[in-house]
Design an enzyme around this catalytic site. Structure first.
Site, PDB file in Angstrom:
ATOM      1  N   HIS A 127       0.877  -1.171   0.000  1.00  0.00           N
ATOM      2  CA  HIS A 127       0.000   0.000   0.000  1.00  0.00           C
ATOM      3  C   HIS A 127       0.919   1.226   0.000  1.00  0.00           C
ATOM      4  O   HIS A 127       1.699   1.407   0.946  1.00  0.00           O
ATOM      5  CB  HIS A 127      -0.843   0.050   1.271  1.00  0.00           C
ATOM      6  CG  HIS A 127      -2.043  -0.836   1.278  1.00  0.00           C
ATOM      7  ND1 HIS A 127      -1.950  -2.201   1.386  1.00  0.00           N
ATOM      8  CD2 HIS A 127      -3.375  -0.546   1.193  1.00  0.00           C
ATOM      9  CE1 HIS A 127      -3.185  -2.709   1.380  1.00  0.00           C
ATOM     10  NE2 HIS A 127      -4.062  -1.737   1.264  1.00  0.00           N
ATOM     11  N   GLU A 143      -1.015   6.536  -1.007  1.00  0.00           N
ATOM     12  CA  GLU A 143      -2.461   6.571  -0.753  1.00  0.00           C
ATOM     13  C   GLU A 143      -2.866   7.817   0.026  1.00  0.00           C
ATOM     14  O   GLU A 143      -4.048   8.157   0.092  1.00  0.00           O
ATOM     15  CB  GLU A 143      -2.874   5.302   0.023  1.00  0.00           C
ATOM     16  CG  GLU A 143      -4.374   5.092   0.122  1.00  0.00           C
ATOM     17  CD  GLU A 143      -4.739   3.908   1.018  1.00  0.00           C
ATOM     18  OE1 GLU A 143      -3.826   3.255   1.562  1.00  0.00           O
ATOM     19  OE2 GLU A 143      -5.942   3.639   1.173  1.00  0.00           O
TER      20      GLU A 143
HETATM   21 ZN   LIG Z   1      -6.173  -1.914   0.922  1.00  0.00          ZN
END
Ligand SMILES: [Zn+2]
Length: 316
Positions: free
Chosen positions: A194, A197
C-alpha cells in the site's frame, strides 16, 4: 470474468453476517439493524485514512473464531463469483484475529477452509496474501514474513501467494519493513505494498517501487505526479491496484473524476481495478470497472486491456 487483486478479508463481509456473528458470540455492536449499522461503519467521503481504519475494529470484533473466519472467507467467494470474478486474492493480517486466543495456525487454516469450500461450491480460484502492519515495528513484520514462508512451504494447499504492507501510511515509512520483504522475496513470494495513498507519501511510493521492487502497488494514486517514477513503474512492470471509490473516501482524490487511472493507463502503466473492501467501501471490482467507464473515460476495449493486466498480475 476477471481477477480481484486487492480485497481485505476484514472489510468485505456481508452486513447481515456481521450482525449474526455478533449476536451469536454476544459481541456488542452500535446497532443490530443492517441499514443503520452499515451507515455507521461504511466509509464516507472526507474521512481520514485513520478514521477508515477505525471501522475495522468493528468488523474484526466478530472475526475471532474459526467459524466466523471460515464463513466470511466462504461468503466472499460466493459474492465475488456473483460479480464476475473468477480469481480473488484475499488479504489479511493473521495477528489481528488473536483477540480471543486463536493460534496463528487456526486462523490461517480457517481462512483456507472457507476459501477452499468456496472454490468448490462457486467455481472461483483464490489465494491468500498476508498483510504486515506498517505502524508496527520491524520484529512484527519479520515474524509475519517468517510465518508466510512457513505456511507457503509447509502447506502449499493454503496458497499463500503474497505479502503486503498495509494500514495507516502517514508517518509510517515502508523501509522499516525492508527485512521482512527480503525474507519473503527470498522465499519466492510475490509482494504488494500500500503506497501513495495519502498526501506526503510520494517518497514512500517511490521507495516501494524502486527500492523494494514490489510486484504491485496498492493505490499508488500519487504516481501520476512524477514522470520518471511512472517510467520506472513501466520498466519494472509494476501493476497498480487502483481502488477509485476507496481513494475518494480516504480523500487522496476529491472526486471520482479526478482519479488518475486513465492518465496512468494512457502512459502505459499497468493498472487493475479493485474494490479494497466490499462492505466498508460499498463497492466491488465490477462496480469499479463501471465507474472507470462512466467517469474516467475508459472505452470497453481499454477496460478489456485493464482486465488483461489484472489477470497477468495474479500472484498465482
Ligand atoms: Zn487496501
Amino acid at each position: 470474468m476477471t481477477s480481484e487483486l486487492h480485497l481485505h478479508l476484514d472489510g468485505s463481509m456481508r452486513i447481515k453476517t456481521l450482525i449474526e456473528l455478533a449476536r451469536h458470540d454476544g459481541i456488542k455492536l452500535s446497532s443490530y439493524e443492517p441499514d443503520e449499522l452499515l451507515e455507521q461503519i461504511k466509509f464516507k467521503q472526507g474521512m481520514t485514512q485513520e478514521e477508515c481504519l477505525n471501522a475495522f475494529s468493528t468488523t474484526l470484533s466478530v472475526m475471532q473464531t474459526k467459524y466466523a473466519i471460515s464463513r466470511i472467507a466462504y461468503e466472499i467467494c460466493e459474492d465475488q463469483r456473483n460479480k464476475g470474478i473468477d480469481y480473488a486474492e484475499i488479504r489479511y493480517c493473521p495477528f489481528l484475529h488473536q483477540q480471543n486466543g486463536l493460534r496463528i495456525e487456526e486462523i490461517v487454516s480457517s481462512v483456507h477452509n472457507g476459501l477452499s469450500m468456496g472454490e468448490k461450491d462457486f467455481g472461483i480460484k483464490t489465494a491468500q496474501i498476508f498483510c504486515a502492519l506498517r505502524h508496527e515495528n520491524e520484529e512484527h513484520s519479520i515474524a509475519l514474513a517468517d510465518l508466510a514462508c512457513y505456511f507457503s512451504k509447509r502447506y502449499p494447499e493454503y496458497k499463500i501467494a503474497g505479502f503486503d504492507l498495509a494500514c495507516a501510511e502517514a508517518n509510517n515509512p515502508p523501509w522499516r519493513h525492508d527485512k521482512a520483504f527480503e525474507i519473503v522475496k527470498n522465499a519466492g513470494l510475490k509482494t504488494t505494498v500500500h503506497a501513495g495513498e495519502v498526501p506526503e507519501s510520494f517518497y514512500y511510493l517511490r521507495y516501494a517501487i524502486c527500492t523494494m521492487g514490489a510486484d504491485r502497488i496498492g493505490h499508488g494514486t500519487l504516481l501520476i505526479k512524477d514522470e520518471m517514477l511512472m517510467e520506472s513503474a513501466k520498466r519494472l512492470g509494476t501493476t497498480i491496484e487502483c481502488c477509485v471509490t476507496s481513494n475518494v473516501h480516504t480523500g487522496i482524490i476529491k472526486s471520482v473524476e479526478e482519479h488518475p487511472a486513465k492518465k496512468l493507463f494512457d502512459r502505459g502503466v499497468k493498472i487493475a481495478f479493485c474494490a479494497d473492501n466490499t462492505l466498508l467501501s460499498q463497492t466491488t471490482a465490477e462496480k469499479e470497472y463501471r465507474i472507470a467507464k462512466k467517469f474516467l473515460g475508459f472505452s470497453d476495449k481499454e477496460l478489456e486491456k485493464v482486465k488483461k493486466y489484472s489477470d497477468e498480475a495474479r500472484f498465482r
